[in-house]
Design a protein around this motif. Sequence first.
Motif, PDB file in Angstrom:
ATOM      1  N   THR A 133     -21.599  59.122  -9.255  1.00 45.95           N
ATOM      2  CA  THR A 133     -20.441  57.981  -9.393  1.00 45.95           C
ATOM      3  C   THR A 133     -18.955  57.941  -8.702  1.00 45.95           C
ATOM      4  O   THR A 133     -18.669  59.538  -7.666  1.00 45.95           O
ATOM      5  CB  THR A 133     -20.065  58.350 -11.108  1.00 45.95           C
ATOM      6  N   SER A 153     -11.159  62.704 -20.339  1.00 51.62           N
ATOM      7  CA  SER A 153     -12.343  61.888 -20.746  1.00 51.62           C
ATOM      8  C   SER A 153     -12.842  60.682 -19.884  1.00 51.62           C
ATOM      9  O   SER A 153     -14.319  60.713 -19.531  1.00 51.62           O
ATOM     10  CB  SER A 153     -11.997  61.382 -22.325  1.00 51.62           C
ATOM     11  N   GLY A 197     -14.716  62.924 -17.323  1.00 50.21           N
ATOM     12  CA  GLY A 197     -16.140  62.680 -17.605  1.00 50.21           C
ATOM     13  C   GLY A 197     -16.978  61.988 -18.166  1.00 50.21           C
ATOM     14  O   GLY A 197     -18.536  62.362 -18.077  1.00 50.21           O
ATOM     15  N   ASP A 198     -17.033  60.973 -18.834  1.00 51.22           N
ATOM     16  CA  ASP A 198     -17.728  59.760 -19.139  1.00 51.22           C
ATOM     17  C   ASP A 198     -18.293  59.506 -17.694  1.00 51.22           C
ATOM     18  O   ASP A 198     -19.541  59.276 -17.407  1.00 51.22           O
ATOM     19  CB  ASP A 198     -16.666  58.708 -19.648  1.00 51.22           C
ATOM     20  N   ASP A 213     -18.650  61.429 -14.718  1.00 52.60           N
ATOM     21  CA  ASP A 213     -19.942  62.113 -14.755  1.00 52.60           C
ATOM     22  C   ASP A 213     -20.818  62.070 -15.704  1.00 52.60           C
ATOM     23  O   ASP A 213     -22.300  63.059 -15.023  1.00 52.60           O
ATOM     24  CB  ASP A 213     -18.940  63.480 -14.485  1.00 52.60           C
ATOM     25  N   LYS A 214     -21.092  61.706 -17.184  1.00 49.27           N
ATOM     26  CA  LYS A 214     -22.159  61.440 -17.797  1.00 49.27           C
ATOM     27  C   LYS A 214     -23.259  61.081 -17.330  1.00 49.27           C
ATOM     28  O   LYS A 214     -24.083  61.005 -17.012  1.00 49.27           O
ATOM     29  CB  LYS A 214     -21.627  61.762 -18.798  1.00 49.27           C
ATOM     30  N   HIS A 215     -22.504  59.600 -16.827  1.00 48.78           N
ATOM     31  CA  HIS A 215     -23.119  58.696 -16.239  1.00 48.78           C
ATOM     32  C   HIS A 215     -24.021  58.820 -14.745  1.00 48.78           C
ATOM     33  O   HIS A 215     -25.260  58.396 -15.277  1.00 48.78           O
ATOM     34  CB  HIS A 215     -22.322  57.698 -16.069  1.00 48.78           C
ATOM     35  N   LEU A 265     -15.306  69.253 -12.847  1.00 45.79           N
ATOM     36  CA  LEU A 265     -16.493  68.724 -12.850  1.00 45.79           C
ATOM     37  C   LEU A 265     -17.189  69.248 -11.414  1.00 45.79           C
ATOM     38  O   LEU A 265     -18.361  68.905 -11.509  1.00 45.79           O
ATOM     39  CB  LEU A 265     -16.467  67.468 -13.160  1.00 45.79           C
TER      40      LEU A 265
END
Lengths: 247, 247, 247, 247
Positions: free
Chosen positions: A7, A71, A74-75, A77-79, A126
Amino acid sequence: MPLRNQTVAVIGAGDYIGAEIAKKFAAEGFSLFVGRRNGDKLAPLVKEIEAAGGRAFARTLDARKEEEVTSFLGDADKHAPLEVCVFNIGANVNFPLLETTERVFRKVWEMACYSGFLAGREAARLMVPRGRGSIFFTGATASLRGGVGYAAFASAKFGLRAVAQSAARELWPKNIHVAHLIIDSGVNTAWVRERIREREGQAALDNLDPDRLMPPSAVAEAYWQLYRQPQSAWVFEQEIRPFGEKW
Amino acid sequence: MPLRNQTVAVIGAGDYIGAEIAKKFAAEGFSLFVGRRNGDKLAPLVKEIEAAGGRAFARTLDARKEEEVTSFLGDADKHAPLEVCVFNIGANVNFPLLETTERVFRKVWEMACYSGFLAGREAARLMVPRGRGSIFFTGATASLRGGVGYAAFASAKFGLRAVAQSAARELWPKNIHVAHLIIDSGVNTAWVRERIREREGQAALDNLDPDRLMPPSAVAEAYWQLYRQPQSAWVFEQEIRPFGEKW
Amino acid sequence: MPLRNQTVAVIGAGDYIGAEIAKKFAAEGFSLFVGRRNGDKLAPLVKEIEAAGGRAFARTLDARKEEEVTSFLGDADKHAPLEVCVFNIGANVNFPLLETTERVFRKVWEMACYSGFLAGREAARLMVPRGRGSIFFTGATASLRGGVGYAAFASAKFGLRAVAQSAARELWPKNIHVAHLIIDSGVNTAWVRERIREREGQAALDNLDPDRLMPPSAVAEAYWQLYRQPQSAWVFEQEIRPFGEKW
Amino acid sequence: MPLRNQTVAVIGAGDYIGAEIAKKFAAEGFSLFVGRRNGDKLAPLVKEIEAAGGRAFARTLDARKEEEVTSFLGDADKHAPLEVCVFNIGANVNFPLLETTERVFRKVWEMACYSGFLAGREAARLMVPRGRGSIFFTGATASLRGGVGYAAFASAKFGLRAVAQSAARELWPKNIHVAHLIIDSGVNTAWVRERIREREGQAALDNLDPDRLMPPSAVAEAYWQLYRQPQSAWVFEQEIRPFGEKW
């Protein structure tokens, strides 16, 4: 277009520049996370990216709030692993020193410097464990020069540049490419053209030399080139301007 | 010593540098207004200045509060026209980027940059109508370089330098001398010596090369020379360092 | 005026600036050695210094010739220990790049850079064994900026600044104060006024804002202040400009 | 590889960097004109380019001689329009100021600055009438900093940078992209490795961190990216260094 499992986050995707950066990286296969104060306004950008075969996710984001930055990134990076974080919030105002209120001075700093610190630090959190990533900051002429009427804006932009320098010196050895891109020109946006009309009149705007303003896509291209640099020859800072610009 | 009907305000008079500046200008006949967080601690300085035949007034001052800065400088100016305002608050901290909390980042900025903006603007308000005065800001190596661990401190110091630049470009033509003095060296204070002991050990401190640290009086002398420059050849910025310093 | 047993050498004493520097240091009691291409033209300066109770010796000097520089400074040092060497030769020309001949490029460099290297090195040879002295170089706006038409002049001035930097880093630890004074303004000399008349017309010259041009005495004063700095707080470089100058 | 009807001239093609630049542009289809003091030594480079399907022409060239530069670039331009001129001659020497002879100082300047001026001016003469072209200069850390022992080398490199700046300000509006590439690192060449062995010993060389030295191909890539920049967002100067370099 082959999609990548990575991302790119663009903080301050509201203006033309941020949108062009997002489109460029989306066109290269990255998933885009784009944030701005009013996320609803990002719908056309997301639609455009998707229509071209890319992926983009819009978020409402007040980048001056630590938890929102954390957040948002973080979102992203979660994707998929966060590969690039672009901080692109400006706050270009001009007031004589004596008319610069403490409220303006503080707000410009929060938007253009403090939120850049938060974005850089959270992106680094991250990226460092993975030992890869790029963190790019958008600068301006005022990053290098405190001109008449720019006590607030230049102070914030100078401060952002210092954050970028310290971050680069700490993170480069960990293979995180931190860079600062100085745009020494007006960029061809509705906002800039309106300022020209205000200051110089409608005629000046109508007869505007096409080389005077930089197209937002040129900024996106510059970021793309920074991203592609080999780690053996990184650039920390680069100033770009159109060939016809005086400097 | 002939006394002058002019005041010099020193904001951040708590450390050795601020005290030496105050003593120097007091010795030249100015009335001194000196402010720091805990004004009671200024009693010895006031006593020393008075014992030497000078005049000094101590104030408790939180320079991050607009109304306190306004009233501090206003009081000075009521006593006698404000001729010089020296902003001398540092906030030298070193934290890795990932350990720099938002609270530290904000507080360092408020102390070292925001309060400098307030001081500069309020001093200018008093000086501009008279068309004379000097506004001096104390900088550091971190004003020009964002080193490892200095994201917060360098960001604030870069920002202060921008304020000084913008102020200079606006106020010089009104005969207000704005200048920025960069001290590229440790200054010989208890705080700096303690840092050296911490990092390098007691032996290093005991055997310290006398040329390595700058005496606070040298900073005071540099400000005095800036003050005395003719308006036909003003300096905006100057870096001072001891002859033995590496740069 | 108490005379001192020390000499000050001014290389490039032909113009107003060099003459003012010589007069200032002579007035402080130093013996002056002043050199220029045609030494005969220095007679009025010597007369003026002597009439004021000072001592000055004029020499014909082509500073591009190593042996002439060596013997000029050697003579000064034989008279009394060489305390200060000021290099003050300019060669301000403006040609479009395509019209800059190799002869102009080379000659400007020889006058403004190469001879400065010779002067600095030869002064250092005399000063280092004694562990004291000052070597000062006169810079200009073109020391920092290669503007339109200044390929030759800026190249030489940039080069001189590098010499000054390297010399400072080598010689400061030996207690030789090397400094570079940048004059960011036209100086009020016949030559500069004539350039203004040429470019802007007689009316512009007649109505010249008195704050626009720097008096040569201000440069002399700036050198004097550099000379008086304590070794605990030396300045390497300083830019001076009149309060009304745009920058 | 599609061949282009355009030439690229590399002045100072003798070292690894020049050779890599030549190979990169040849691989992109340009005809290469490569010059160095002893042109015979270029035979392997020409062979390598030709083996890869490219075209290259070697010339013996003393770039300090105006007529040789003129004829070298003229020949290139006759072969096909000169699109890019790269000036890549260094002269990295280190001598204490007092041991820098006038001969060394002059020679270093002739090689690293004066011949760059000649190359830039002559390339501009060919490019201006067509309104297109790129002129690139190779800089070094010493372009920005006069360090201990670098009076001669830094003076020449500072001077070259001024030439580049003036040329850029004059030629950009004519659509000639002048740029200055600062390499802030040792480049991985036999010469640099030998210097490391001399200074630090064979063991240091054997255990050399691979990230410490920049591969010459990274410099070539940086020039290629500069060449490809759109005229709406040109860079004048960029510093490159490996991610592990201290700065």
